[in-house]
Enzyme design. Sequence first.
Site, PDB file in Angstrom:
ATOM      1  N   ASP A  49       0.846  -1.200   0.000  1.00  0.00           N
ATOM      2  CA  ASP A  49       0.000   0.000   0.000  1.00  0.00           C
ATOM      3  C   ASP A  49       0.879   1.246   0.000  1.00  0.00           C
ATOM      4  O   ASP A  49       1.570   1.531   0.973  1.00  0.00           O
ATOM      5  CB  ASP A  49      -0.886   0.005   1.249  1.00  0.00           C
ATOM      6  CG  ASP A  49      -1.807   1.211   1.271  1.00  0.00           C
ATOM      7  OD1 ASP A  49      -2.908   1.109   0.710  1.00  0.00           O
ATOM      8  OD2 ASP A  49      -1.422   2.260   1.827  1.00  0.00           O
ATOM      9  N   TYR A  54       3.094   9.819  -0.502  1.00  0.00           N
ATOM     10  CA  TYR A  54       4.167   9.217   0.308  1.00  0.00           C
ATOM     11  C   TYR A  54       5.538   9.450  -0.327  1.00  0.00           C
ATOM     12  O   TYR A  54       6.570   9.296   0.336  1.00  0.00           O
ATOM     13  CB  TYR A  54       3.975   7.701   0.506  1.00  0.00           C
ATOM     14  CG  TYR A  54       2.693   7.287   1.199  1.00  0.00           C
ATOM     15  CD1 TYR A  54       1.844   8.216   1.793  1.00  0.00           C
ATOM     16  CD2 TYR A  54       2.317   5.941   1.255  1.00  0.00           C
ATOM     17  CE1 TYR A  54       0.663   7.825   2.401  1.00  0.00           C
ATOM     18  CE2 TYR A  54       1.145   5.546   1.870  1.00  0.00           C
ATOM     19  CZ  TYR A  54       0.315   6.492   2.432  1.00  0.00           C
ATOM     20  OH  TYR A  54      -0.850   6.094   3.036  1.00  0.00           O
ATOM     21  N   LYS A  79      -2.813   5.897  -4.504  1.00  0.00           N
ATOM     22  CA  LYS A  79      -3.948   6.785  -4.219  1.00  0.00           C
ATOM     23  C   LYS A  79      -3.775   8.140  -4.889  1.00  0.00           C
ATOM     24  O   LYS A  79      -2.640   8.609  -5.041  1.00  0.00           O
ATOM     25  CB  LYS A  79      -4.080   7.008  -2.698  1.00  0.00           C
ATOM     26  CG  LYS A  79      -3.908   5.741  -1.875  1.00  0.00           C
ATOM     27  CD  LYS A  79      -4.103   5.942  -0.392  1.00  0.00           C
ATOM     28  CE  LYS A  79      -3.739   4.688   0.392  1.00  0.00           C
ATOM     29  NZ  LYS A  79      -2.338   4.584   0.787  1.00  0.00           N
ATOM     30  N   HIS A 112      -7.788   9.382  -1.958  1.00  0.00           N
ATOM     31  CA  HIS A 112      -7.102   9.381  -0.660  1.00  0.00           C
ATOM     32  C   HIS A 112      -7.951   9.995   0.456  1.00  0.00           C
ATOM     33  O   HIS A 112      -8.014   9.456   1.572  1.00  0.00           O
ATOM     34  CB  HIS A 112      -5.753  10.107  -0.796  1.00  0.00           C
ATOM     35  CG  HIS A 112      -4.720   9.662   0.177  1.00  0.00           C
ATOM     36  ND1 HIS A 112      -3.389   9.588  -0.118  1.00  0.00           N
ATOM     37  CD2 HIS A 112      -4.821   9.244   1.465  1.00  0.00           C
ATOM     38  CE1 HIS A 112      -2.723   9.154   0.932  1.00  0.00           C
ATOM     39  NE2 HIS A 112      -3.558   8.945   1.910  1.00  0.00           N
TER      40      HIS A 112
HETATM   41  P1  NAD Z   1       0.752   1.473  11.940  1.00  0.00           P
HETATM   42  O1  NAD Z   1      -0.376   1.437  12.891  1.00  0.00           O
HETATM   43  O2  NAD Z   1       0.927   0.392  10.951  1.00  0.00           O
HETATM   44  O3  NAD Z   1       2.063   1.656  12.832  1.00  0.00           O
HETATM   45  C1  NAD Z   1       3.346   1.629  12.286  1.00  0.00           C
HETATM   46  C2  NAD Z   1       4.343   1.898  13.408  1.00  0.00           C
HETATM   47  O4  NAD Z   1       4.108   1.004  14.487  1.00  0.00           O
HETATM   48  C3  NAD Z   1       5.775   1.632  12.955  1.00  0.00           C
HETATM   49  O5  NAD Z   1       6.344   2.797  12.420  1.00  0.00           O
HETATM   50  C4  NAD Z   1       6.450   1.227  14.254  1.00  0.00           C
HETATM   51  O6  NAD Z   1       6.832   2.359  14.987  1.00  0.00           O
HETATM   52  C5  NAD Z   1       5.342   0.535  15.005  1.00  0.00           C
HETATM   53  N1  NAD Z   1       5.342  -0.930  14.851  1.00  0.00           N
HETATM   54  C6  NAD Z   1       5.316  -1.669  13.709  1.00  0.00           C
HETATM   55  N2  NAD Z   1       5.276  -2.983  13.968  1.00  0.00           N
HETATM   56  C7  NAD Z   1       5.292  -3.093  15.311  1.00  0.00           C
HETATM   57  C8  NAD Z   1       5.266  -4.190  16.193  1.00  0.00           C
HETATM   58  N3  NAD Z   1       5.224  -5.451  15.734  1.00  0.00           N
HETATM   59  N4  NAD Z   1       5.284  -3.935  17.522  1.00  0.00           N
HETATM   60  C9  NAD Z   1       5.322  -2.669  18.000  1.00  0.00           C
HETATM   61  N5  NAD Z   1       5.338  -1.566  17.217  1.00  0.00           N
HETATM   62  C10 NAD Z   1       5.326  -1.791  15.878  1.00  0.00           C
HETATM   63  O7  NAD Z   1       0.663   2.927  11.253  1.00  0.00           O
HETATM   64  P2  NAD Z   1       0.675   3.575   9.825  1.00  0.00           P
HETATM   65  O8  NAD Z   1       1.971   3.423   9.143  1.00  0.00           O
HETATM   66  O9  NAD Z   1       0.156   4.948  10.053  1.00  0.00           O
HETATM   67  O10 NAD Z   1      -0.464   2.785   8.999  1.00  0.00           O
HETATM   68  C11 NAD Z   1      -0.187   1.653   8.229  1.00  0.00           C
HETATM   69  C12 NAD Z   1      -0.332   1.951   6.740  1.00  0.00           C
HETATM   70  O11 NAD Z   1      -1.629   2.473   6.455  1.00  0.00           O
HETATM   71  C13 NAD Z   1       0.604   3.056   6.242  1.00  0.00           C
HETATM   72  O12 NAD Z   1       1.923   2.629   6.072  1.00  0.00           O
HETATM   73  C14 NAD Z   1      -0.082   3.446   4.953  1.00  0.00           C
HETATM   74  O13 NAD Z   1       0.204   2.514   3.936  1.00  0.00           O
HETATM   75  C15 NAD Z   1      -1.546   3.369   5.361  1.00  0.00           C
HETATM   76  N6  NAD Z   1      -2.097   4.693   5.781  1.00  0.00           N
HETATM   77  C16 NAD Z   1      -3.103   5.235   5.044  1.00  0.00           C
HETATM   78  C17 NAD Z   1      -3.648   6.463   5.392  1.00  0.00           C
HETATM   79  C18 NAD Z   1      -4.759   7.026   4.570  1.00  0.00           C
HETATM   80  O14 NAD Z   1      -5.112   8.205   4.758  1.00  0.00           O
HETATM   81  N7  NAD Z   1      -5.339   6.280   3.665  1.00  0.00           N
HETATM   82  C19 NAD Z   1      -3.172   7.150   6.501  1.00  0.00           C
HETATM   83  C20 NAD Z   1      -2.139   6.584   7.262  1.00  0.00           C
HETATM   84  C21 NAD Z   1      -1.627   5.346   6.897  1.00  0.00           C
END
Ligand code: NAD
Length: 276
Positions: A49, A54, A79, A112
Amino acid sequence: MSKNIRDCTTLNNGTNMPWLGFGVYQIEEGPQTERAVIHALETGYRSIDTASIYGNERSVGRAIRKSGIPREDIFLTTKVWNDDQRSKRTLDAFEESLERLEVEYVDLYLVHWPVADCYVDTWRDMEKIYQSGRSKAIGVSNFLQPHLEKLLPQSDITPAVNQVEFHPRLLQPELLAFCHSRDIRMEAWSPLMQGQVAVEPQIVALAKKYQRTPAQIALRWDLQHAVITIPKSSRPERIAENAAIFDFELAVEDMELLNSLNNSHRLGPDPLSFSF
Ligand code: NAD
């Protein structure tokens, strides 16, 4: 329910999409993104994704090619960003994403954010992209029920997916039920609460009970809600940890316990009032 990392849900147009994907938000363009995506693919993830905003589509595309995995075995999402919607550039923005990714098609193209006064027009362009065959499915992101209620009567194609912030502190049961009733698959962003699940006492306690990690408990909760989930990490051990969620099941009472943590807490902007 899904039993392994390759298991897919069938979207409302017949396209198969893996229940688990790999998010690359805030991973820097260049070797960092390349390494993380290659590692995720080696671990067995088959869904990536990204988004034009990004800034790492080039590295995602490069990683896919370097992995040697056939393009058709990978589910790729990107997106259209808000400024492109405002300047009515959705069709051009889509071409530019394909060019950066160096792919002939994507599997899922998402709006998005529901930019007010734009998203219905944007959706007409999304429908054109879908008809061209160069996105196997189209969907939305950050759409709440009022956005969908406005969009659906004015669209020929129902979004296949709605990707929203979703975690135990933000369950949104009404939105989940609404999407389910319209055959729109929900997808969770920030499923790990950007890491905060690791310090939520009830989630930590459940992790002990199941001999899992808090992240695995939160991601398994998504799957049992029939919500696609796309955790992000650039650390190999966490990429593997976040994928090891297919060999255990949360009991009904533990699902309910996690549901009860909901306090409508957002980490990201509110889709009804965002300003970018
Ligand atoms: P997430 O909830 O996936 O958290 C990621 C963070 O959690 C990492 O940077 C790390 O610090 C921590 N982490 C990862 N694995 C872990 C583990 N096993 N144990 C403990 N901590 C851990 O947050 P995200 O990146 O905001 O969301 C995931 C994905 O969703 C993004 O990478 C993106 O692709 C998507 N996203 C989309 C939107 C949107 O507006 N559509 C917004 C935000 C994110």
